[in-house]
Design a protein around this motif. Structure first.
Motif, PDB file in Angstrom:
ATOM      1  N   ASN A  37      -7.076  -2.763  -1.228  1.00 14.04           N
ATOM      2  CA  ASN A  37      -7.622  -1.881  -2.256  1.00 14.04           C
ATOM      3  C   ASN A  37      -8.898  -1.236  -1.741  1.00 14.04           C
ATOM      4  O   ASN A  37      -9.965  -1.858  -1.725  1.00 14.04           O
ATOM      5  CB  ASN A  37      -7.912  -2.674  -3.530  1.00 14.04           C
ATOM      6  CG  ASN A  37      -8.382  -1.792  -4.678  1.00 14.04           C
ATOM      7  OD1 ASN A  37      -8.536  -0.577  -4.527  1.00 14.04           O
ATOM      8  ND2 ASN A  37      -8.624  -2.403  -5.824  1.00 14.04           N
ATOM      9  N   ASN A  38      -8.817   0.027  -1.315  1.00 18.23           N
ATOM     10  CA  ASN A  38      -9.985   0.740  -0.797  1.00 18.23           C
ATOM     11  C   ASN A  38     -10.917   1.261  -1.884  1.00 18.23           C
ATOM     12  O   ASN A  38     -11.930   1.888  -1.586  1.00 18.23           O
ATOM     13  CB  ASN A  38      -9.529   1.907   0.088  1.00 18.23           C
ATOM     14  CG  ASN A  38      -8.991   1.436   1.421  1.00 18.23           C
ATOM     15  OD1 ASN A  38      -9.460   0.442   1.971  1.00 18.23           O
ATOM     16  ND2 ASN A  38      -7.989   2.147   1.932  1.00 18.23           N
ATOM     17  N   ASP A  39     -10.563   1.010  -3.155  1.00 22.09           N
ATOM     18  CA  ASP A  39     -11.405   1.470  -4.253  1.00 22.09           C
ATOM     19  C   ASP A  39     -12.449   0.431  -4.651  1.00 22.09           C
ATOM     20  O   ASP A  39     -13.239   0.674  -5.571  1.00 22.09           O
ATOM     21  CB  ASP A  39     -10.544   1.811  -5.471  1.00 22.09           C
ATOM     22  CG  ASP A  39      -9.679   3.051  -5.245  1.00 22.09           C
ATOM     23  OD1 ASP A  39     -10.172   3.988  -4.595  1.00 22.09           O
ATOM     24  OD2 ASP A  39      -8.532   3.064  -5.709  1.00 22.09           O
ATOM     25  N   CYS A  94     -11.986  -4.830   1.375  1.00 24.86           N
ATOM     26  CA  CYS A  94     -10.989  -3.873   0.872  1.00 24.86           C
ATOM     27  C   CYS A  94      -9.641  -4.097   1.537  1.00 24.86           C
ATOM     28  O   CYS A  94      -8.594  -4.086   0.876  1.00 24.86           O
ATOM     29  CB  CYS A  94     -11.457  -2.437   1.125  1.00 24.86           C
ATOM     30  SG  CYS A  94     -12.822  -1.893   0.074  1.00 24.86           S
ATOM     31  N   GLN A  95      -9.660  -4.314   2.845  1.00 31.70           N
ATOM     32  CA  GLN A  95      -8.410  -4.533   3.573  1.00 31.70           C
ATOM     33  C   GLN A  95      -7.742  -5.826   3.123  1.00 31.70           C
ATOM     34  O   GLN A  95      -6.527  -5.877   2.928  1.00 31.70           O
ATOM     35  CB  GLN A  95      -8.675  -4.577   5.072  1.00 31.70           C
ATOM     36  CG  GLN A  95      -7.410  -4.762   5.908  1.00 31.70           C
ATOM     37  CD  GLN A  95      -7.701  -4.794   7.404  1.00 31.70           C
ATOM     38  OE1 GLN A  95      -8.857  -4.847   7.821  1.00 31.70           O
ATOM     39  NE2 GLN A  95      -6.661  -4.763   8.206  1.00 31.70           N
ATOM     40  N   SER A 140       0.803  -1.211   0.000  1.00 33.12           N
ATOM     41  CA  SER A 140       0.000   0.000   0.000  1.00 33.12           C
ATOM     42  C   SER A 140       0.840   1.268   0.000  1.00 33.12           C
ATOM     43  O   SER A 140       0.338   2.341  -0.291  1.00 33.12           O
ATOM     44  CB  SER A 140      -0.937  -0.004   1.214  1.00 33.12           C
ATOM     45  OG  SER A 140      -0.192  -0.094   2.410  1.00 33.12           O
ATOM     46  N   SER A 151     -17.445   3.273  -2.631  1.00 34.03           N
ATOM     47  CA  SER A 151     -16.276   2.427  -2.399  1.00 34.03           C
ATOM     48  C   SER A 151     -15.959   2.351  -0.917  1.00 34.03           C
ATOM     49  O   SER A 151     -16.556   3.071  -0.094  1.00 34.03           O
ATOM     50  CB  SER A 151     -15.067   2.986  -3.142  1.00 34.03           C
ATOM     51  OG  SER A 151     -14.685   4.229  -2.566  1.00 34.03           O
ATOM     52  N   GLY A 152     -14.999   1.512  -0.598  1.00 34.81           N
ATOM     53  CA  GLY A 152     -14.534   1.445   0.778  1.00 34.81           C
ATOM     54  C   GLY A 152     -14.008   2.782   1.257  1.00 34.81           C
ATOM     55  O   GLY A 152     -14.189   3.163   2.417  1.00 34.81           O
ATOM     56  N   LYS A 153     -13.398   3.504   0.344  1.00 34.29           N
ATOM     57  CA  LYS A 153     -12.879   4.835   0.679  1.00 34.29           C
ATOM     58  C   LYS A 153     -14.015   5.775   1.094  1.00 34.29           C
ATOM     59  O   LYS A 153     -13.884   6.567   2.034  1.00 34.29           O
ATOM     60  CB  LYS A 153     -12.120   5.402  -0.518  1.00 34.29           C
ATOM     61  CG  LYS A 153     -11.336   6.669  -0.249  1.00 34.29           C
ATOM     62  CD  LYS A 153     -10.681   7.169  -1.533  1.00 34.29           C
ATOM     63  CE  LYS A 153      -9.705   6.140  -2.080  1.00 34.29           C
ATOM     64  NZ  LYS A 153      -9.050   6.601  -3.330  1.00 34.29           N
ATOM     65  N   SER A 186     -15.325   5.579   4.884  1.00 34.75           N
ATOM     66  CA  SER A 186     -14.480   5.913   6.031  1.00 34.75           C
ATOM     67  C   SER A 186     -15.158   6.892   6.988  1.00 34.75           C
ATOM     68  O   SER A 186     -14.994   6.814   8.213  1.00 34.75           O
ATOM     69  CB  SER A 186     -13.141   6.485   5.555  1.00 34.75           C
ATOM     70  OG  SER A 186     -13.354   7.655   4.774  1.00 34.75           O
ATOM     71  N   LEU A 239     -15.387  -2.953   4.081  1.00 34.92           N
ATOM     72  CA  LEU A 239     -14.068  -2.500   4.536  1.00 34.92           C
ATOM     73  C   LEU A 239     -13.135  -3.679   4.772  1.00 34.92           C
ATOM     74  O   LEU A 239     -11.928  -3.595   4.502  1.00 34.92           O
ATOM     75  CB  LEU A 239     -14.204  -1.657   5.806  1.00 34.92           C
ATOM     76  CG  LEU A 239     -14.865  -0.280   5.615  1.00 34.92           C
ATOM     77  CD1 LEU A 239     -14.989   0.443   6.952  1.00 34.92           C
ATOM     78  CD2 LEU A 239     -14.063   0.572   4.636  1.00 34.92           C
TER      79      LEU A 239
END
Length: 559
Positions: free
Chosen positions: A232-234, A227-228, A27, A202-204, A207, A224
């Motif tokens: 990839n938080n997208d 994504c983790q 990352s 998205s995961g982003k 937040s 989340l």
């Protein structure tokens, strides 16, 4: 299309059961690390700046090279791609006439083999080949043993037995839990979309979101976690539910034949490989279908040094979109026709970032590949993302014909990571000392995305393959007299071989990269152009002259 090659590499079912993933610890790597240099930047990139500096020092001039991308389609309006799209000089855009008499109306930037002739319908989702093979041959082979099958049908029978094992490999004990969990997550997703006033998030985006219901909290936590696990938080809710739908489809495949998504839309005679004039010229279809193909296109040839987005590998490339790969498994006929279309319209390189474990009409694909080889085209194929050994498993289209000989201008590509810490051989990548030729950057690759001039990271051998296709186009552009076979040889001979041991993606053992691929190395643009500069063309022109066009070519339209 293999789900791990398609998008993010997430597995919704696995995540539901164990929240497991195949994250690479990467990352912190910079955007565009795949273009960087190991010595100066510390990443196993392709040393692209050094390659261009070398070409400049030699005063080399470039000529345009067309790259065919057989994939899910391309966002042809993207700011970083629209200036590098291939334009069919024989077509007048939008006039509804087959100006160049090739059988395809208004094929200005490519062709869509997954659509209706009138352009009103398009296939975006499809079934899995294992289910198609199992149910399609069930009445023929059910309750038969190998000794009861004619010798001429042995290969087909073996394929059916293997497909049956695939369809029924899960015992169904988790089905009820998975379906119930998906239902709760969908309810939570509905709440989140209402609260955020966004259909796709998205995961982003999550937040700073405070859930308003228990189901919404569960959905937020789940996305989340996925994504983790995938680093990839997208990853979006839509991508997640697309994968869930695929998993539900596999559950249903144990009970009933898969839905026929393709034939009611395309309406060709699928059993006739010569019935090829089907489809339409819609390459984007909708905002989601071309995600994969758009990302691949940017890696190869996004406009360089234009002050926006990112830079592709090749600086004088024309991107031709051939839409033949849905969400699900592609059909052999569409792949074969897609390859032929790209060849007939001037592609010198064809990128193929897709794959599946069954190929019932492999002969059609083999014949198309042989046609491409004969015409002097280099074919670049992604190895797959199941961390399996392609030498002993199935991945189609394969690097070998049915007669076990190998195409002379074919490269199979595994995925590599940015450094030793993250893993030089990507943990998800397929490999093979005989089947996989080279490795190339394929972890957290930053490139173009559809729907609003977006950019983001994706990973997989789907991203590694276009890195190699881009290098091939770069070499062909500056050394146009070299043949496809010579360019393949140059790419393979110029690899950078890690001096440290790497982790075998399948076994976890520490091995040399030469145990995972033919060349034992990672592709490098700088080393490739240096080597190309020492080559001389063999046997005259690099590619046989195309057949004469039945009509006079027109000047390209500006649009």
């Amino acid at each position: 299309m293999n789900k791990l090659m398609k998008k993010t590499g997430l597995s919704a079912t696995a995540a539901l059961i164990a929240l497991a993933g195949w994250a690479q610890s990467s990352s912190t790597v910079p955007e565009g690390w795949h273009l960087k240099d190991l010595k100066t930047d510390g990443y196993y990139g392709i040393s692209l700046d050094k390659a261009y500096d070398f070409l400049k020092s030699k005063n080399r001039k470039s000529t345009p090279v067309t790259v065919g991308i057989v994939d899910s389609g391309i966002d042809t309006t993207h700011e970083d791609l629209k200036s590098v799209l291939w334009v069919n000089a024989g077509e007048t855009p939008g006039n509804g006439i087959d100006d160049d008499h090739d059988g395809y109306i208004d094929d200005v930037h490519g062709w869509n083999f997954l659509g209706s002739r009138d352009g009103k319908e398009n296939v975006t989702k499809d079934s899995y080949e294992a289910a198609r093979v199992y149910w399609g041959l069930k009445s023929k082979y059910e309750n038969k043993t190998a000794s009861q099958v004619p010798a001429a049908e042995k290969d087909q029978y073996d394929m059916w037995v293997r497909a049956k094992g695939e369809v029924f490999k899960d015992d169904g004990s988790q089905d009820e839990f998975i379906l119930r969990s998906m239902d709760l997550l969908r309810k939570g997703d509905g709440t989140i979309r209402f609260d955020m006033k966004k259909e796709v998030y998205s995961g982003k985006d999550l937040s700073g979101y405070n859930p308003t219901t228990p189901n919404a909290a569960q959905m937020k936590s789940f996305l989340l976690n996925v994504c983790q696990a995938n680093d990839n938080n997208d990853i979006t809710n839509k991508e997640l539910f697309d994968q869930m739908d695929n998993d539900v489809q596999k559950i249903n495949n144990r009970k009933q034949p898969p839905k026929d998504y393709r034939d009611p839309v395309v309406k060709d005679n699928y059993n006739d490989i010569n019935d090829k004039n089907y489809g339409n010229n819609n390459l984007t279809v909708d905002e989601n279908a071309p995600l994969h193909g758009t990302h691949v296109a940017g890696i190869i040839g996004a406009a360089r040094n234009n002050g926006v987005g990112m830079d592709g590998v090749a600086d004088n490339v024309r991107i031709m979109s051939v839409r033949a790969v849905p969400d699900g498994d592609e059909h052999d006929k569409d792949i074969a026709e897609g390859i032929r279309f790209a060849v007939d319209h001037g592609a010198r390189v064809i990128n193929m970032s897709f794959g599946k474990a069954y190929s019932p009409e492999k002969k059609w694909v083999d014949d198309a590949v042989k046609y491409a080889v004969k015409k002097g085209v280099l074919l670049v194929h992604a190895a797959g993302n199941d961390n399996q050994n392609n030498d002993s498993t199935y991945n189609f289209p394969s690097a070998y014909y049915l007669d076990k000989t190998r195409p002379a201008t074919w490269i199979t590509v595994g995925a590599s990571g940015p450094n030793e810490q993250s893993g030089i051989a990507a943990s998800f990548s397929n490999y093979g000392k005989k089947e996989v030729d080279v490795f190339a950057p394929g972890v957290r690759i930053y490139s173009t995305l559809p729907l609003g001039n977006r950019y983001g990271n994706e990973q997989g051998t789907s991203m590694a393959s276009p890195v190699v296709a881009g290098i091939a186009a770069l070499v062909m552009s500056y050394y146009p007299d070299l043949s496809a076979a010579q360019v393949k040889e140059i790419i393979e001979k110029s690899v950078v071989k890690p001096t440290v041991l790497v982790t075998n993606p399948g076994t976890g053992a520490k091995v040399h990269l030469s145990d995972l691929c033919v060349t034992g190395g990672i592709v490098n643009a700088y080393e490739a152009v240096k080597l190309a500069d020492t080559y001389k063309a063999k046997g005259g022109s690099a590619r046989p002259a195309p057949s004469p066009s039945p009509v006079k070519k027109q000047a390209p339209k500006k649009h």
